[in-house]
Scaffold this active site. Structure first.
Site, PDB file in Angstrom:
ATOM      1  N   GLY B 325       0.826  -1.204   0.000  1.00  0.00           N
ATOM      2  CA  GLY B 325       0.000   0.000   0.000  1.00  0.00           C
ATOM      3  C   GLY B 325       0.861   1.254   0.000  1.00  0.00           C
ATOM      4  O   GLY B 325       1.935   1.293  -0.589  1.00  0.00           O
ATOM      5  N   SER B 326       0.399   2.263   0.724  1.00  0.00           N
ATOM      6  CA  SER B 326       1.089   3.553   0.665  1.00  0.00           C
ATOM      7  C   SER B 326       2.469   3.544   1.304  1.00  0.00           C
ATOM      8  O   SER B 326       3.230   4.489   1.116  1.00  0.00           O
ATOM      9  CB  SER B 326       0.230   4.616   1.330  1.00  0.00           C
ATOM     10  OG  SER B 326      -1.005   4.696   0.659  1.00  0.00           O
ATOM     11  N   THR B 327       2.789   2.493   2.079  1.00  0.00           N
ATOM     12  CA  THR B 327       4.142   2.466   2.642  1.00  0.00           C
ATOM     13  C   THR B 327       5.171   2.302   1.524  1.00  0.00           C
ATOM     14  O   THR B 327       6.360   2.437   1.750  1.00  0.00           O
ATOM     15  CB  THR B 327       4.304   1.318   3.647  1.00  0.00           C
ATOM     16  OG1 THR B 327       4.050   0.081   2.972  1.00  0.00           O
ATOM     17  CG2 THR B 327       3.349   1.441   4.809  1.00  0.00           C
ATOM     18  N   PHE B 328       4.683   1.983   0.331  1.00  0.00           N
ATOM     19  CA  PHE B 328       5.567   1.794  -0.817  1.00  0.00           C
ATOM     20  C   PHE B 328       5.904   3.131  -1.483  1.00  0.00           C
ATOM     21  O   PHE B 328       6.761   3.202  -2.353  1.00  0.00           O
ATOM     22  CB  PHE B 328       4.870   0.865  -1.810  1.00  0.00           C
ATOM     23  CG  PHE B 328       5.758   0.297  -2.877  1.00  0.00           C
ATOM     24  CD1 PHE B 328       6.854  -0.498  -2.557  1.00  0.00           C
ATOM     25  CD2 PHE B 328       5.495   0.543  -4.223  1.00  0.00           C
ATOM     26  CE1 PHE B 328       7.658  -1.034  -3.540  1.00  0.00           C
ATOM     27  CE2 PHE B 328       6.305   0.012  -5.214  1.00  0.00           C
ATOM     28  CZ  PHE B 328       7.388  -0.786  -4.874  1.00  0.00           C
TER      29      PHE B 328
END
Lengths: 379, 643
Positions: B325-328
């Site tokens: 998700g957005s941690t990427f």
């Protein structure tokens, strides 16, 4: 390609071949394998697991393979000889390059369901190619130096490959097997005398090399030789096997302790009780009578093979049968000698009795060839 | 051609030689038979004597298995005496009577009794059969005291594994169990030790992967026994070598705390020391009691563990692979910066979606973010910004950057089943799916969705690398037998410092800025301030119908279709010490479900225990106070050994 040759005379064809099988040999093989199943059952503490049942399955497969091979004309196998030799040779090279490391020596190719030992295949392939060679060569020429060199090279290449694995036992077995085929083919006795002399010289040199910078054998191999000469020098290691196996055998006495009653083989921790040292258990449980009977079964197979070879006018078939019988002889003689402290421990299984897939299947295949030679011999 | 002759017509001509050779073979056979006669007839009495009266028996002494400790020396796996009773038929005479007599001293159930009798009848007379094990000391002592009258009944003490911390370290430490047929097959040359009945080997976790070090080497005892198998005296003894003690980098209290914080969820938490990669906590919930496995687990327990939808047996932080998700987004931003395809100050217009072809890609914020620069894109996790970046940079460069940050490859840990995750390339898709890479695939990858997969462990590594700029490698083993495991200074990642600075700024704002996605989960204590990034990864595709109908609230969905909640963080901002990653399966939003958990674990790590309330933002203090007042619910204390 037609395999028919009027010179063969009357050769059985189709299913009638079954009538011409050497059933005596087949029955003897079953009997010996049966002894193996019993002993594996016994060393497992009275259980079909983990060895006995698997051994039965392998023997079943081996027996079927023998029948199939026997149905195929020996002339076909003769044509295949060169290919078999080259195939086994390339497998030996392959094992050298990428074989998985087992027992400290590179000997196996892992086929996933089965670990193939190319050196086992080579034992038969070498006999095949030598038989093929002497079948092709005019008997008048067999002792000419130039015609002796070829089979020596054919033998030495795989011997060296096996030696660097390192597997001294198999290398010697190959060498002895090849020598016996050459002897059968009629190579002059002078060569054998010379080879024996050279052999002694080599052994002497090897022993002399121990502890020097040009040591010719690995330390563990020296240790085995030392232990053989004096088992008490290493009572916890390799010598332990010999000491314990002679005690176990001796304690069996004339008639043995009875099936499943062998205390030595199970109380003591013999790591190879189900493979190379299985004869110990048999001797302890069935005594002198039992050991001698098994030896008798082996000799009977030998007798039948040699009778079949002598009566075979097909030179290839005769040499093949004689060679395979000799290899078979080497197996059981070396194994028994080793277990009884007459030879160093070299890791040769007791044929058809020791637990192991490769040796069993290859041996049954070899007896398939013997059967084929017998069925298709000119009558 | 002159050499070729027809063998068939002339006969084989091997007769004489064959007879000669056979004669020689018979000679050898004669020798063998003579030797048999010598051993088994002439000297049989001597050998029988050697065998029966005074035989030397070699027994293997199983080495003590190495112990496992946490970083401060708290025991995680120990060996405890296992008091057991064996029966030897040879000595007992009538096994039924022996069991009757024994039954007067300790309780023997009917099932147990019939099992023993069956086993006794199958085995040879001298093989000991276990009647009862794991006895408590009193029962054992009573049997031992009565042993003179109980012929053939022998009390024995063995060692067995015990995990004093129970389920707290179940996944990392793993458990041992009896050697199975498969274990034997797996090895080319099985250690003879494995043949000893009841020998135990590592089945999962560190117990399995460090089996070699933990097992040790067998000792040998040479004993003289008489014909009954009774030991007369020990000739000599070689104790063998005990297994090596293993000290892990885990910090038990922190591990326990992380589990407590994740209780009730199917989640993972990883705490890593960013200075040397030490793993301080590796929590996976729900967990299980490894002691259940040591003697073979009951079918009922096994099925309960297997059928639990939260998969207690899975080691989620290392074996689980989730869309990050957005941690990427940090990865994508770094790739864009490095390729020179974006300037930090450059803004992208976010109207709430972008259209590629005839497909709409939505930002999580439906009304849009407006003008978004790099810092704001991380702070408020704008999806449209990353849709744009992914198109500019392309998947190959994103994947290359991800690999540099530790994603897409197995971290070198002594644990089984380590997930590799997945960092796709065009060639990969072509090979596996047989279809060409589409621009939409890149766009999805830009926000850590689509094909991209990473484990919580990999996310922690990524965070540690972002925090330090160095290629940190995780380590789980601190020392073997007190000899520290050598470690190399991690090399520089080669990412320009100013690029990292932009990313760290964004991560800092995401937690500490008023409008940051994880503002509610910040650390109030300024000296310990935390930087981080939320992530919410979809398990399902939101259909256009659902979107129109307005069903995309997670709470309305069944558990297994809810989003995964993720959060990665490091702290303190000024001088990073710890990286934390938290993934809660189907937990909903990362900001709401994962970030507070990560913050609490981080505070616990930074303070080496419960943090003062002042470290928390004022708003959450009542909640924290309440939580501390209620007693811990999980993890359960280890179950007492059944007597």
């Amino acid at each position: 390609m037609s395999l028919y040759d009027p010179a063969e005379g009357r050769v059985p064809s189709g299913l009638s071949k079954i009538l011409h099988f050497h059933w005596a040999i087949a029955v003897l093989l079953v009997a010996i394998a049966g002894v193996g199943f019993l002993m594996l059952y016994s060393v497992a503490g009275g259980s079909l697991q983990p060895w006995s049942q698997r051994q039965m399955i392998r023997f079943g497969i081996g027996f079927a393979a023998m029948l199939v091979i026997a149905m195929i004309n020996i002339r076909f196998w003769r044509r295949l000889s060169v290919l078999a030799y080259l195939g086994a040779l390339s497998l030996l090279v392959a094992v050298e390059l990428m074989g998985s490391v087992g027992m400290g020596a590179q000997r196996w190719i892992d086929l996933g369901f089965f670990q193939l030992q190319p050196s086992e295949l080579m034992k038969i392939a070498l006999v095949m190619i030598l038989a093929r060679y002497y079948d092709w060569l005019d008997p008048e020429l067999v002792s000419r130096p130039i015609w002796v060199i070829a089979p020596v090279i054919l033998t030495l290449v795989p011997v060296v490959l096996v030696l660097v694995q390192p597997d001294l036992g198999t290398a010697l077995l190959l060498l002895a097997g090849a020598a016996m085929v050459m002897f059968l083919a009629g190579v002059s006795l002078w060569y054998f005398a010379a080879a024996a002399l050279a052999g002694f010289a080599v052994i002497f040199t090897v022993l002399l090399s121990h502890g020097t910078s040009w040591q010719l054998l690995r330390d563990y191999q020296f240790k085995r030789i030392e232990t053989f000469l004096d088992p008490s020098s290493d009572p916890l290691g390799a010598g332990y096997h010999i000491t314990q196996s002679t005690i176990a055998m001796g304690s069996g006495g004339l008639t043995g302790r009875g099936f499943m009653q062998g205390t030595q083989s199970r109380l003591n921790f013999l790591p190879e009780k189900h493979t190379d040292f299985i004869f110990t258990t048999l001797s302890e449980e069935f005594g002198f009578v039992g050991s001698l009977s098994l030896l008798g079964l082996y000799v009977l197979i030998l007798v039948f093979c040699i009778a079949s070879a002598i009566s075979n006018r097909n030179r290839y078939g005769a040499l093949l049968t004689g060679g395979i019988a000799s290899t078979f002889f080497l197996y059981f003689a070396i194994n028994m000698a080793m277990v009884m402290g007459l030879a160093p421990v070299v890791g040769v299984p007791l044929p058809l009795v020791s637990y192991g897939g490769s040796a069993m299947l290859v041996l049954m295949g070899a007896f398939g060839l013997v059967q084929s030679a017998h069925v298709h011999k000119p009558r | 051609m002159a050499l070729i002759r027809d063998s068939d017509r002339q006969g084989a001509g091997i007769g004489r030689r064959a007879v000669l050779l056979f004669g020689a073979k018979l000679g050898v056979v004669g020798l063998l038979a003579w030797r048999m006669h010598q051993l088994q007839v002439e000297q049989a009495d001597r050998y029988r004597l050697l065998a029966d009266e005074n035989r030397i028996n070699i027994r293997l002494i199983p080495p003590a298995r190495g112990l496992i400790f946490d970083r401060s020396g708290r025991p995680l796996a120990v060996n405890r005496p296992n008091y057991r009773i064996v029966l030897i038929r040879e000595q007992a005479g009538d096994p039924e009577r022996a069991l009757d007599e024994l039954g007067r001293i300790i309780e023997i159930g009917d099932a147990q009794r019939s099992r023993v009798l069956k086993e006794v009848s199958q085995k040879s007379a001298f093989v000991p059969v276990t009647v009862a094990e794991r006895l408590d000391w009193e029962d054992f002592a009573r049997v031992a005291a009565n042993s003179p009258v109980l012929s053939g009944i022998i009390p024995e003490v063995g060692l067995t594994r015990f995990y004093p911390e129970g389920d707290a370290t179940a996944h990392v430490v793993g458990y041992v169990g009896p050697v199975s047929e498969r274990d034997l097959k797996r090895q080319a040359t099985p250690d003879p030790l494995l043949q000893i009945p009841r020998f135990q080997i590592g089945k999962t976790g560190v117990e399995r992967r460090l089996e070699r070090a933990l097992r040790g080497q067998a000792g040998i005892s040479r004993i003289e026994v008489n014909s009954l198998g009774r030991v007369m005296r020990e000739l000599d003894r070689n104790e063998g070598k005990a297994g090596q003690n293993v000290q892990l980098t885990l910090d038990l209290p922190l591990q326990r705390y992380a589990l407590t914080r994740l209780a009730g969820e199917a989640g993972s938490a990883v705490v890593m020391d960013v200075r040397d990669g030490s793993i301080l906590a590796l929590a996976s919930t729900p967990t299980f009691d490894p002691n259940l496995f040591v003697f073979g687990i009951s079918t009922e327990n096994w099925e309960n563990l297997l059928n639990d939808p939260h998969r207690p047996l899975a080691d989620k932080p290392v074996s689980g692979a989730y869309p990050p998700g957005s941690t990427f987004k940090m990865v994508v931003a770094l790739a864009a910066l490095e390729a020179g395809l974006v300037k930090p100050g450059e803004t992208v217009w976010c109207p709430g979606y972008i259209k590629i072809g005839n497909r709409r890609f939505h930002c999580w914020k439906r009304v849009g973010h407006g003008h978004v620069d790099l810092r704001r894109s991380l702070r408020e996790s704008c999806d449209v910004y990353y849709y744009e970046m992914a198109q500019r940079v392309g998947i190959e460069r994103i994947t290359a950057m991800a690999r540099r940050l530790g994603l897409g490859s197995r971290p070198p840990l002594p644990l089984p089943a380590i997930a590799e995750g997945l960092m796709p390339t065009k060639a990969w898709k072509e090979r596996v799916h047989g279809s060409p890479w589409l621009i939409g695939d890149s766009v999805n990858a830009g926000i850590g969705q689509g094909y991209v997969l990473a484990s919580p462990m990999q996310l922690a590594i990524m965070t540690a690398r972002l925090a330090t700029g160095r290629a940190i490698v995780p380590r789980l083993v601190q020392s073997f037998d007190d000899v520290p495991v050598a470690r190399a200074e991690p090399p520089d990642l080669g990412i320009p410092g100013e690029h990292l600075k932009y990313i760290r700024d964004g991560m800092r704002a995401a937690v500490n800025h008023r409008r940051g996605t994880a503002h509610a989960a910040r650390i109030a204590d300024r000296s310990l301030a935390m930087s981080g990034k939320t992530g919410t990864s979809q398990v399902r595709q939101i259909t256009e119908v659902e979107r129109r109908a307005g069903i995309f609230r997670n709470e309305d969905l069944p558990w297994e279709r809810r989003d995964h909640a993720l959060f990665v963080a490091y702290a303190p901002v000024s001088d990073p010490r710890y990286a934390v990653s938290v993934v809660i399966e189907h937990g909903g939003g990362g900001a709401r479900a994962a970030a507070p958990v990560a913050r609490d674990i981080m505070l616990y790590a930074l303070h080496g225990g419960p943090a003062p309330l002042s470290a928390y933002p004022e708003k959450v203090r009542p909640e924290i106070r309440k939580r501390r007042a209620t007693p811990e619910t999980s993890p359960r204390p280890p179950q007492r050994d059944r007597a």
